[in-house]
Design an enzyme around this catalytic site. Sequence first.
Site, PDB file in Angstrom:
ATOM      1  N   LYS A 198       0.788  -1.229   0.000  1.00 18.41           N
ATOM      2  CA  LYS A 198       0.000   0.000   0.000  1.00 18.41           C
ATOM      3  C   LYS A 198       0.825   1.286   0.000  1.00 18.41           C
ATOM      4  O   LYS A 198       0.365   2.323  -0.478  1.00 18.41           O
ATOM      5  CB  LYS A 198      -0.930   0.003   1.212  1.00 18.41           C
ATOM      6  CG  LYS A 198      -2.006  -1.055   1.174  1.00 18.41           C
ATOM      7  CD  LYS A 198      -3.054  -0.706   0.167  1.00 18.41           C
ATOM      8  CE  LYS A 198      -4.243  -1.647   0.270  1.00 18.41           C
ATOM      9  NZ  LYS A 198      -5.336  -1.232  -0.600  1.00 18.41           N
ATOM     10  N   ASP A 214      -8.964  -0.597   6.799  1.00 18.71           N
ATOM     11  CA  ASP A 214      -9.020  -1.788   7.630  1.00 18.71           C
ATOM     12  C   ASP A 214      -7.626  -2.178   8.097  1.00 18.71           C
ATOM     13  O   ASP A 214      -7.434  -3.254   8.637  1.00 18.71           O
ATOM     14  CB  ASP A 214      -9.637  -2.944   6.839  1.00 18.71           C
ATOM     15  CG  ASP A 214     -10.198  -4.037   7.733  1.00 18.71           C
ATOM     16  OD1 ASP A 214     -10.455  -3.763   8.910  1.00 18.71           O
ATOM     17  OD2 ASP A 214     -10.366  -5.171   7.252  1.00 18.71           O
TER      18      ASP A 214
END
Length: 384
Positions: A81, A111
């Site tokens: 990410k 999350d």
Amino acid sequence: MSKTSFRSGNPAPRHLPWYVRSAARTWTCAPPPADVRDFHAGLPGYSPTALTELPALASELGVGRVFVKDESSRLGLPAFKALGASWAIHRVLAQRADRGGGPVRLVTATDGNHGRAVARMARLFGQCAQVFVPRGVHPAAVTAIEDEGADVVLVPGAYDEAVRRAADAASVGQGSVLVQDTAWPGYERIPGWIVEGYSTLFAETDGQLRAVGVEAPGLVVVPAGVGSLAQAAVAHYRSRRSESPPAALMSVEPDTAACVLAGLGRGEPVSVPTGATTMAGLNCGTVSSLAWPYLRDGLDAAVSVTDADSAGAARDLAAAGVSSGPCGAASLAGARAALTGDGAAVRRSALDVGPDSTVVLLSTEGAAANPHLDANPHGDEESR
């Protein structure tokens, strides 16, 4: 969900949720910006993640070679990410600097992995971050985000509610910017930058394959949540117009949250109810509006897998020396589902995968990215 079938009309085996589009490899698109990898190369701690060859998997899958792109350590974090978050925040700050702007509060919902990446990059660039976290996220994941210096807001609802709360928070005041890794109509520019950031992963893979004598893969398998990483894969491989034969691209989702597979089967985006899954980062009910046209036109195939499939794949990868969480291991589970078992000959033919093919599996996170596996997995994310 109902079982899908081949676009060509040939039925898939009824036990395997599966979709294939025979014309995908003829579709082309513009390439991602050429300067993204140079930007990442200038970040502290950058180095290409490993591309690990696993001959035993090649034998199992009946192909020539299998490589796993191991994202268990990317810019000091246990998932890919940071590539998207860093590039998007860089673009946000550059744009604000051109307008004479001051400090920025970077707001997002997560999350786990995306929120931690935004928090880390905000700290690196001297900004502050606010991260909205939905129910079901393990306290260790929340602590990891807080340890990056972010202001964490716990949301009692699911992921979609956390995204709404983050968007509302970012709309207050001139110094806040939403950095979300899924798009919807009217919010696509920053998610587009995040997708561009992921292009470094594929550029690295190209060079690593060439170094071992492989000019191009025959099949690339990508875990998909809202579809952003799969969009990046399509943008990379479908912009290489001179490559022949082009790579086949396949997405993999949890069978409890297969919004990409459902949309492809219907020919239009659909929202699906999500259930509990250990693949929390793929637990998405709605495909990104930015990703959808790329997935519709450029994906060769989509398949869904169970938690048990993913858990078994994670164990096998660990035994082979690759640390992979359930989301990352979904790629191996999907390859097994498509290339072996009942009906495999038809699916292999559709993907043009044979005994000499090279398969690349994207393992998008390490085992350390999943502290909540011992908890009740109700996170409703996240934006692969």
